[in-house]
Design a protein around this motif. Structure first.
Motif, short mmCIF file in Angstrom:
data_model
loop_
_atom_site.label_atom_id
_atom_site.label_comp_id
_atom_site.label_asym_id
_atom_site.label_seq_id
_atom_site.Cartn_x
_atom_site.Cartn_y
_atom_site.Cartn_z
N VAL A 191 -8.12 3.92 -10.00
CA VAL A 191 -8.28 2.58 -9.45
C VAL A 191 -7.46 1.97 -8.64
O VAL A 191 -7.88 1.39 -7.43
CB VAL A 191 -8.18 1.71 -10.99
CG1 VAL A 191 -8.70 0.23 -10.38
CG2 VAL A 191 -9.08 2.24 -11.96
N SER A 192 -6.19 2.46 -8.71
CA SER A 192 -5.22 1.85 -7.83
C SER A 192 -5.27 2.51 -6.34
O SER A 192 -5.13 1.80 -5.38
CB SER A 192 -3.79 2.23 -8.26
OG SER A 192 -3.71 3.57 -8.56
N LEU A 193 -5.75 3.74 -6.24
CA LEU A 193 -5.88 4.15 -4.96
C LEU A 193 -7.15 3.61 -4.17
O LEU A 193 -7.04 3.20 -3.00
CB LEU A 193 -6.37 6.01 -5.23
CG LEU A 193 -5.40 6.73 -4.94
CD1 LEU A 193 -5.88 8.16 -4.83
CD2 LEU A 193 -4.60 6.73 -3.88
N GLY A 194 -8.14 3.29 -5.04
CA GLY A 194 -9.24 2.67 -4.65
C GLY A 194 -8.78 1.24 -4.02
O GLY A 194 -9.21 0.70 -3.11
N LEU A 219 -6.10 -11.68 4.67
CA LEU A 219 -5.02 -10.84 4.58
C LEU A 219 -4.07 -11.09 3.30
O LEU A 219 -3.67 -10.24 2.68
CB LEU A 219 -3.86 -11.10 5.48
CG LEU A 219 -4.40 -10.37 7.02
CD1 LEU A 219 -3.61 -10.89 8.12
CD2 LEU A 219 -4.46 -8.93 6.77
N GLY A 220 -4.28 -12.31 2.76
CA GLY A 220 -3.72 -12.90 1.42
C GLY A 220 -4.53 -11.82 0.37
O GLY A 220 -3.90 -11.22 -0.54
N ALA A 221 -5.83 -11.65 0.57
CA ALA A 221 -6.69 -10.85 -0.47
C ALA A 221 -6.07 -9.35 -0.34
O ALA A 221 -6.11 -8.82 -1.42
CB ALA A 221 -8.00 -11.05 -0.12
N ALA A 222 -5.94 -8.94 0.93
CA ALA A 222 -5.38 -7.63 0.99
C ALA A 222 -3.95 -7.39 0.34
O ALA A 222 -3.82 -6.53 -0.32
CB ALA A 222 -5.28 -7.31 2.41
N LEU A 223 -3.15 -8.31 0.44
CA LEU A 223 -1.99 -8.58 0.02
C LEU A 223 -1.90 -8.42 -1.77
O LEU A 223 -1.22 -7.65 -2.51
CB LEU A 223 -0.99 -9.40 0.30
CG LEU A 223 0.33 -9.55 -0.24
CD1 LEU A 223 1.00 -8.57 0.14
CD2 LEU A 223 1.10 -11.00 0.25
N MET A 224 -2.67 -9.16 -2.03
CA MET A 224 -3.04 -9.29 -3.59
C MET A 224 -3.54 -7.97 -4.18
O MET A 224 -3.24 -7.44 -5.09
CB MET A 224 -3.82 -10.39 -3.89
CG MET A 224 -3.37 -11.91 -3.90
SD MET A 224 -1.84 -11.60 -4.90
CE MET A 224 -0.37 -12.36 -3.74
N LEU A 225 -4.54 -7.40 -3.42
CA LEU A 225 -4.97 -6.24 -3.75
C LEU A 225 -4.08 -5.04 -3.96
O LEU A 225 -3.94 -4.24 -4.85
CB LEU A 225 -6.20 -5.69 -2.92
CG LEU A 225 -7.53 -6.49 -3.11
CD1 LEU A 225 -8.51 -5.99 -1.99
CD2 LEU A 225 -8.06 -6.08 -4.38
N ALA A 226 -3.31 -5.04 -2.80
CA ALA A 226 -2.25 -4.08 -2.84
C ALA A 226 -1.18 -4.09 -3.97
O ALA A 226 -0.80 -3.22 -4.60
CB ALA A 226 -1.66 -3.79 -1.16
N VAL A 245 0.95 -1.28 0.06
CA VAL A 245 0.21 -0.09 -0.01
C VAL A 245 0.86 1.21 -0.13
O VAL A 245 0.66 2.18 -0.84
CB VAL A 245 -0.85 -0.05 1.39
CG1 VAL A 245 -1.55 1.24 1.33
CG2 VAL A 245 -1.94 -1.15 1.29
N VAL A 246 2.07 1.22 0.80
CA VAL A 246 2.88 2.25 0.88
C VAL A 246 3.50 2.56 -0.53
O VAL A 246 3.68 3.65 -0.87
CB VAL A 246 4.04 2.10 2.04
CG1 VAL A 246 5.09 3.03 1.89
CG2 VAL A 246 3.35 1.84 3.19
N PHE A 247 3.97 1.46 -1.22
CA PHE A 247 4.46 1.65 -2.50
C PHE A 247 3.52 2.18 -3.27
O PHE A 247 3.98 3.22 -4.16
CB PHE A 247 4.79 0.26 -2.93
CG PHE A 247 5.89 -0.11 -2.65
CD1 PHE A 247 6.75 0.14 -1.65
CD2 PHE A 247 6.55 -1.37 -3.49
CE1 PHE A 247 7.82 -0.53 -1.11
CE2 PHE A 247 7.53 -1.79 -3.05
CZ PHE A 247 8.57 -1.42 -2.37
#
Lengths: 671, 305
Positions: free
Chosen positions: B164-167, B285-292, B135-137
């Motif tokens: 899109v990426s911000l969302g 959290l894997g979903a979060a990682l993939m989204l980010a 997310v920071v990236f």
């Protein structure tokens, strides 16, 4: 006297110490004499290399000795890159010698360690100083063999002979790959001097081939996945100060070999090289830390962790290659500085951690974490040093590990400027792997420190532990101080590395010493900056403020009582979490894919008093898919060739004749 | 710095109050967390017999690392005095330091509950932290900086627009924030049921002032995450450096409004959803990682999405 000459005298002195050790092996004072002398020599070499690096000597210091190949001689050269690595090598060497003063007293077979220890140090110095392929390879092989002898010093212990055998095979294989690489590099003129190799520009396919061979040769010594298999076997088998040298320093010499050949000798890089290096680096980082998490042997855990850190270093090097190939010199300098900084850092904290593991081994005789625990009460100073090393290696501010990882992240953030699509897709994935490995490293060291030093003692040996001698403690605390200093004053180290990047990629990071408040600013302050000193001061002052305020204004009373544990405390130490159970959630998340992990619970029927058993099965996929088939094939081939051992002399003569004719035929056709 | 420290327990109290109201309970007054802290501070510490010095030092270290991290996040104004001393990556790593010591403290006494908490916490963190870094990236690539003050100023300018990426990054950040703060559906801050607790299991052996300090640190962390989300994704009303006191007063009012909105949404979310099984958390959290990661990839592929 030129700097290179002084350093060669140091090498000669180390070799002399080795021979002295053989001569005096029966005396009890030999241990002390050998380690003391090695310490003095390494400290001298360290000072010389550091003055050369900091003094920014304009010209490299060279020297030719009438040894080696008759038409070439043995060439030695001290430039900025070798000065930097000599600093690392001799810092580690001096520390290991100092530590050995205490640790070596417990050695059961000093005759197997003392002659080889200085020889190993000498060999590593020689590799870094060498300036022609012949001297380089000779020193490289000398380094492998002397360290092999140290690995085999406790050859009667279980598994050590196997470790030594695998190490020997892998080391020979690596040297073979390097030999072929130099053969390709030197092909047009037949000159093996580095100066000639540097002047030539090999054809693209040759440089590609050389890169592959270097990755095999230097990568197998450094521990890149899938060539890492020998490392976690061999490093823990050696005595602990040698483990520290092998993990903290020898892998760095391998990194030196890679940098020397790829960045210096091989000419301008092609962009696709970086994809190979980045992929290998990312895979190495994640797999190394996952393997480390599954280990219960403290020294083996540390050895697998070396694999992870080598991955991080190679990610930095891969980024530097990508930037250099695209002419982004400033970015390449940033990535290369990050990698070199991590080389320095890893040498510091990995040596520190191996010293700590050695102290635990001395005090308890145990390496298995499942039989340790509670050592923080019995060895508070060792525990503190090991904790500092754990924080540093887990890349947590304000210690040094964080700085190099932060620099690597900053280099990744510049990479959208790369024009190639392949790299643009690869780099974010590698960034995610780097972040994942950093987070898993923290988990791994919570496990390593928590299970070994915290909790209650799991075995009588752990209960009887006592603090180690003052030499070991002094060495560990010196390294703790260095980790902290490198973490809060990173600017000075970055500036010291500037001439190296200037020589290799033609640019340097902006000078950091002039930045106010000793911050580090990779590109511009509006973009990113980090100030380890202030972060450290903030944390210390707010922790002190909170503690003092609470003790003054609120209560300061303490009452000791049995542990609460939700009302069900059990005095048996076996009810604690073990290393295996601590890693269970992570094993469950990553295990099925990476290790094909399977857990079996055999539960006795009700009324039966047998204990229930949990069996965990992990498979090493790298070994199973790559090495086991090779092993099988060699076995098969040996069976076939076995026939050749039982022929008559007539047949043997025929074979020799046929071979001769075939070779002549090849020669005739080739010409 | 003091502002965040004073506000943090209020936010916790407010969330508890809203949750109670949604469950048709009256709930404790919003100032209850302050009273809890004061009461804990006044009590003596009951220390387990084999607790080491690390166990006693850890609360202060955890508190200090969290406090420093929280002080580096812009609340009502950009251009903090020391914002250049640590960027977003360093803030994430500071929270990592706090978690490292908390997990060690959980192992120190050598009880089974401490171990269960620590081992689960590091498992959750090993996925949440990379997601956070991704997310920071994304944010850093959009704003061209990892410095939070610069990011917030950039986000206030008109060049951002909808992306899109911000969302994707926002969704990932919210998921990470839920996991990091031990909220439902990852962990339940109100439970002491042994099979489900993570954070509470680690701090089970703490009492008195140590517990107070740890509680304060976790309130601070919650405040930090809400401020972070607000300053990056809803930076309206942040006072710029050099503006008059009126702008600052306006900034503080807006900031209080944002915190209330964030707390309300969190309470709403927590009452509406059930807690997950522990081994569903890696998928979450894997979903979060993939989204980010997807957001970052989008940024690498094209700068305009």
């Amino acid at each position: 006297m030129s700097a290179a000459l002084v350093l060669l005298w140091c090498v000669a002195a180390l070799l002399a110490i080795g021979f002295l050790a053989i001569a005096l092996i029966r005396l009890s004072a030999t241990t002390r004499v050998v380690y003391m002398a090695s310490f003095v020599v390494c400290a001298t070499a360290f000072t010389v290399a550091l003055t050369h690096l900091i003094g920014k000597a304009t010209s490299a210091s060279t020297l030719v000795l009438p040894l080696g190949l008759p038409w070439l001689g043995a060439n030695f050269r001290l430039d900025m890159l070798s000065a930097l690595f000599l600093v690392v090598v001799n810092l580690g060497g001096a520390a290991a010698s100092l530590y050995g003063l205490g640790y070596g007293r417990h050695e059961t077979a000093p005759a197997r360690v003392l002659p080889f220890f200085p020889a190993f140090l000498a060999a590593m110095n020689l590799v870094v100083l060498a300036d022609d392929a012949y001297t380089f390879l000779l020193s490289w092989e000398f380094m492998s063999l002397s360290s092999w002898a140290l690995v085999m010093s406790h050859h009667r212990e279980q598994d050590n002979t196997r470790a030594g055998y695998i190490y020997l095979v892998m080391a020979s294989f690596g040297t073979l790959a390097l030999l072929l690489a130099f053969g390709l590099l030197a092909s047009p003129s037949g000159d093996y001097g580095f100066a000639m190799i540097r002047a030539g520009t090999p054809a693209p396919w040759i440089s590609g081939l050389v890169l592959g061979l270097i990755l095999l040769g230097a990568g197998s010594k450094a521990g890149l996945v899938p060539l890492h298999v020998w490392l976690p076997l061999a490093h823990p088998a050696a005595p602990s100060h040698v483990s520290a040298l092998m993990s903290g320093v020898m892998t760095k010499v391998a990194v030196y070999g890679f940098i020397r050949i790829v960045f210096d000798l091989l000419g301008p890089p092609a962009w696709w090289w970086s994809t190979v290096v980045l992929t290998l680096g990312g895979a190495t980082a994640v797999l190394g830390v996952l393997y480390a998490l599954m280990q219960h042997d403290l020294k083996r855990l540390l050895a697998y962790h070396t694999v992870e850190n080598i991955g991080i270093i190679f990610i930095g090097l891969g980024l530097a290659l990508a930037f250099e190939a695209n002419g982004l010199a400033a970015a390449a300098a940033l990535a290369l500085t990050a990698a070199l900084f991590h080389v320095f850092n890893h040498a510091l904290f990995k040596s520190l951690l191996f010293f700590g593991a050695g102290a635990v081994l001395t005090a308890t005789g145990e390496r298995d974490m499942e039989r340790l625990g509670g050592l923080i009460h019995r060895m508070p100073l060792t525990a503190f040093a090991f904790l500092a090393g754990s924080v540093a290696i887990s890349a947590l501010p304000p210690l040094n590990g964080f700085v190099s990882e932060w620099l690597t992240f900053q280099a990744i953030l510049i990479s959208p400027e790369l024009p190639q699509w392949g790299l643009r897709l690869l780099v974010p994935a590698v960034g995610a792997m780097l972040a994942l490995s950093a987070a898993l490293a923290a988990a791994c060291f919570v496990k390593a420190f928590g299970i070994t030093f915290l909790g209650r003692c799991r075995s009588p040996a752990a209960e009887r532990a006592q603090e180690v001698d003052r030499f070991s403690l002094a060495t560990m605390f010196a390294f703790v101080a260095l980790c902290l200093l490198a973490g809060i004053f990173p600017g000075f180290i970055i500036d010291a590395m500037a001439p190296v990047t200037q020589a290799l990629v033609g640019a340097r990071m902006p000078a950091q010493a002039a930045v106010p408040w000793l911050s580090i600013v990779p590109i511009a302050e509006a973009r990113s900056s980090y100030n380890g000193l202030l972060v450290f001061l903030f944390i210390v002052s707010s922790a002190t403020f909170a503690a003092v305020a609470i003790h003054r204004l609120a209560s300061r009373k303490v009452r000791r009582a049995p542990a609460w544990d939700c009302g069900f405390p059990d005095p048996n130490p076996a009810t604690q979490y073990t290393a295996g159970s601590f890693a269970q959630p992570i094993r469950r998340v990553f295990g099925p894919q990476v290790f094909l992990a399977r857990e079996q619970v055999s539960m006795p029927p009700p009324g039966d008093t047998r204990p229930a058993r949990l069996r965990v099965q992990l498979r090493d996929l790298v070994w199973d898919t790559l090495y086991a088939p090779i092993e099988g094939f060699i076995g098969l081939a040996a069976d076939w060739l076995n026939v050749l051992q039982f022929l008559t002399i007539r047949r043997y003569l025929t074979l020799v004749f046929v071979a001769l004719v075939a070779l002549l035929l090849v020669l005739a056709l080739w010409r | 710095m003091l502002l965040v420290l004073m506000l943090a327990p209020l936010l916790t109290g407010f969330i508890r109050k809203v949750k109670a109201r949604m469950l048709r309970r009256r709930g404790a007054p919003v100032t209850q967390p302050y009273r809890d802290l004061l009461r804990l501070l006044r009590k003596e510490v009951v220390l387990a017999e084999n607790a080491s010095w690390l166990f006693r030092a850890a609360p202060y270290l955890i508190f200090a690392a969290t406090w420093v991290a929280a002080a580096l996040v812009p609340t009502f104004a950009t251009g903090l005095l020391f914002s250049w001393s640590a960027d977003l990556i360093a803030i994430v790593a500071l929270l990592g330091s706090a978690r490292f010591f908390l997990a060690l403290a959980g192992l120190d006494v050598g009880t089974s509950f401490g171990g269960i908490g620590s081992s689960r916490e590091v498992m959750i963190a090993s996925l949440a932290e990379p997601a956070m870094i991704m997310v920071v990236f994304t944010i850093a690539l959009i704003a061209g900086s990892t410095q939070l003050s610069s990011v917030a100023s950039f986000m206030m300018s008109s060049e951002v627009g909808l992306r899109v990426s911000l969302g994707l990054a926002l969704i990932a950040l919210v998921m990470v924030a839920l996991a990091e703060n031990a909220r439902i559906p990852v962990d339940n801050p109100a439970t002491h049921l042994e099979l489900t607790m993570v954070h509470e299991a680690m701090v089970l052996e703490y009492s008195g002032r140590h517990l107070a300090v740890i509680e304060a640190a976790s309130s601070l962390k919650l405040l930090l995450y809400i401020s972070l989300i607000a300053s990056v994704f809803a930076p309206w009303g942040l006072a710029q450096a050099g503006q008059g006191p009126a702008a600052y007063a306006f900034g503080i009012a807006i900031y209080a409004g944002k915190l209330a909105a964030g707390g309300f949404l969190l309470a709403l979310f927590e009452t509406a959803i059930a807690k997950m099984r522990v081994f569903r958390v890696p998928e979450f959290l894997g979903a979060a990682l993939m989204l980010a990661l997807l957001a970052t990839l989008l940024m690498f592929v094209t700068r305009s999405l």
